[in-house]
Scaffold this active site. Sequence first.
Site, mmCIF file in Angstrom:
data_model
loop_
_atom_site.group_PDB
_atom_site.id
_atom_site.type_symbol
_atom_site.label_atom_id
_atom_site.label_comp_id
_atom_site.label_asym_id
_atom_site.label_seq_id
_atom_site.Cartn_x
_atom_site.Cartn_y
_atom_site.Cartn_z
ATOM 1 N N ASP A 1 42.757 48.993 -63.748
ATOM 2 C CA ASP A 1 41.798 47.786 -63.093
ATOM 3 C C ASP A 1 41.955 46.600 -63.991
ATOM 4 O OD1 ASP A 1 39.775 46.885 -61.498
ATOM 5 O OD2 ASP A 1 38.052 47.592 -63.029
ATOM 6 N N HIS B 1 35.604 43.968 -55.455
ATOM 7 C CA HIS B 1 35.167 44.118 -56.712
ATOM 8 C C HIS B 1 33.732 43.861 -56.793
ATOM 9 C CE1 HIS B 1 39.128 44.555 -59.154
ATOM 10 N NE2 HIS B 1 39.373 44.199 -57.860
ATOM 11 N N GLY B 2 33.042 44.620 -57.949
ATOM 12 C CA GLY B 2 31.744 44.018 -58.277
ATOM 13 C C GLY B 2 30.815 44.459 -57.133
ATOM 14 N N SER C 1 28.971 47.403 -56.894
ATOM 15 C CA SER C 1 27.898 48.720 -57.354
ATOM 16 C C SER C 1 26.639 47.887 -56.517
ATOM 17 C CB SER C 1 27.542 48.632 -58.749
ATOM 18 O OG SER C 1 28.686 49.559 -59.549
ATOM 19 N N THR D 1 33.584 50.277 -58.508
ATOM 20 C CA THR D 1 32.265 51.077 -58.820
ATOM 21 C C THR D 1 32.352 51.324 -60.292
ATOM 22 O OG1 THR D 1 31.994 51.668 -56.764
ATOM 23 C CG2 THR D 1 30.217 52.473 -58.177
ATOM 24 N N THR E 1 29.380 49.832 -62.667
ATOM 25 C CA THR E 1 27.887 49.610 -62.943
ATOM 26 C C THR E 1 27.076 50.877 -62.533
ATOM 27 O OG1 THR E 1 28.206 47.192 -63.272
ATOM 28 C CG2 THR E 1 25.896 48.117 -62.801
HETATM 29 O O1 LIG Z 1 34.735 45.495 -59.803
HETATM 30 C C1 LIG Z 1 34.560 46.439 -60.725
HETATM 31 C C2 LIG Z 1 35.547 46.924 -61.443
HETATM 32 O O2 LIG Z 1 36.915 46.213 -61.309
HETATM 33 C C3 LIG Z 1 33.187 47.064 -61.015
HETATM 34 O O3 LIG Z 1 32.064 46.527 -60.408
HETATM 35 P P1 LIG Z 1 30.435 46.821 -60.631
HETATM 36 O O4 LIG Z 1 30.176 45.934 -62.003
HETATM 37 O O5 LIG Z 1 29.880 46.196 -59.505
HETATM 38 O O6 LIG Z 1 30.572 48.270 -60.735
HETATM 39 O O1 LIG Z 2 35.733 45.068 -63.892
HETATM 40 C C1 LIG Z 2 34.959 45.491 -65.052
HETATM 41 C C2 LIG Z 2 34.942 46.718 -65.108
HETATM 42 O O2 LIG Z 2 33.529 47.131 -64.989
HETATM 43 C C3 LIG Z 2 35.392 47.462 -66.393
HETATM 44 O O3 LIG Z 2 34.764 46.715 -67.481
HETATM 45 P P1 LIG Z 2 35.219 46.857 -69.040
HETATM 46 O O4 LIG Z 2 36.053 45.874 -69.298
HETATM 47 O O5 LIG Z 2 33.741 46.789 -69.942
HETATM 48 O O6 LIG Z 2 35.717 48.252 -69.317
HETATM 49 ZN ZN LIG Z 3 36.552 44.355 -60.675
#
Ligand SMILES: O=C(CO)COP(=O)(O)O
Ligand SMILES: O=C[C@H](O)COP(=O)(O)O
Ligand SMILES: [Zn+2]
Length: 312
Positions: free
Chosen positions: A89, A215-216, A218, A259, A261
Site C-alpha cells: 500500500d 482509498h480512505g 473506512s 480499509t 481505520t
Molecule cells: O486508504 C487506506 C489505506 O491505503 C485506509 O483508509 P482508512 O484510513 O479510511 O481505513
Molecule cells: O494509507 C494509510 C494506511 O492506513 C497505513 O497507515 P500507516 O502508514 O500508519 O501504516
Molecule cells: Zn490509502
Amino acid sequence: MSYVNTREILDKASKEYYGVAAFNINNLEFLQAILAGAAEKKSPAIIETSEGAIKYAGMGDYFKGARIFVNMVKEFANDLDIPVALHLDHGKDFNIIMACIKAGYSSVMIDASHYDFEDNLRITKDVARIAHAAGVSVEAELGQLAGIEDNVEAAENVLVNVDQAEKFCAESEIDFFAPAIGTSHGAFKFKGEAKLDYDRLKKVKEITGKPLVLHGASSVVQEYVKIAEEHGADFGGSKGVPSDVLKETVKFGINKVNTDTDLRIAYIAGLREYLDNDSKQFDPRKYYKVAMDYTKQVVMDRIDILGSAGKI
Ligand SMILES: O=C(CO)COP(=O)(O)O
Ligand SMILES: O=C[C@H](O)COP(=O)(O)O
Ligand SMILES: [Zn+2]
Ligand SMILES: [Zn+2]
C-alpha cells in the site's frame, strides 16, 4: 485456490461490479482475524501492508519485513479455499517497492501522486515495467486524498482530473487505478455530510475501463467507536464513509476498497473492553481474543456491504 495475483481478484470484480475490501495489517493477529472472516464469507481477500508496516515487522529491515509478510500470508492462504493476495500500500520508496517484488508480493502500489502529472506518469511507468516482468500487478494514484469542502475550486485542485486519468491509464500500463474522489485517510474524514464526487467517478470508470480503488474508505463504525469510548478512548467527532455511500461507489465502478481505520477501531474497542473487565489478565492470547473477534466481525460486515461474499 490460495495465493494469487491481485489482478485476478480485481479483474473479476470490475467485470461483475462488486467491491473487494483491501485490509491493512501490521501483525499476525489482524491477518488471522481478516482471513477467518473472509473464509467464513467465501470472499476473496486482499491483505495490504504500508511501508511503515513492513519496517515495523522487519524491525527496520524492509527486505526481512516483506519476506515475513509474504511467508505469513502464503502459510495461511495455502490452507484456504478462497483467493488471497498480498499488496504493498502507498509504495513511495523505490527500494521498498523492489523489496516487495523480490519477496513475492502479489501487487504493489506506486504512489507518486504528490509529484506533478508528468513525473507521476514517468515514475509509475518505470515501476509497472519492472513489476510486470516479475508477474506482479500494479496500482497507481492520481489526485490528492482530501475531503471535498463546499468549494469547487478547491475540489478541482485535489480531485482526479478526468482527462489526465485517461492519459495516465492508457500510457502507464497499470492494472488498477486509484482516483481521488473526495475521501481521506484516518478517522476524521468529513466535517459535515460525507460527500464524494460520483460524476467524476463514473467518467473515470467509463474512460479508463480499469478496476478502480477507493482509498480512505473506512466507515468509522460508530458501534465500535462507542465501545472504545466507554472504555477510555476519545475519538470525538470521528466520521467515515457510510455504507450506503460505499455501495454507491461500488455501483459506479470502485472495486478495491482500502480499509485500515475500521479494523484499528474494532480491535482497540475489543482490547479496551476486555482489559477493563479483567484487570488480572496478562496472557496476550486471552486479551487479544475479543479484539480479534470484533475485527473479524467488521471484516464480515464489509464483505456484505461490498458484495464480495461467495465471489470465489
Ligand atoms: O486508504 C487506506 C489505506 O491505503 C485506509 O483508509 P482508512 O484510513 O479510511 O481505513
Ligand atoms: O494509507 C494509510 C494506511 O492506513 C497505513 O497507515 P500507516 O502508514 O500508519 O501504516
Ligand atoms: Zn490509502
Ligand atoms: Zn497517495
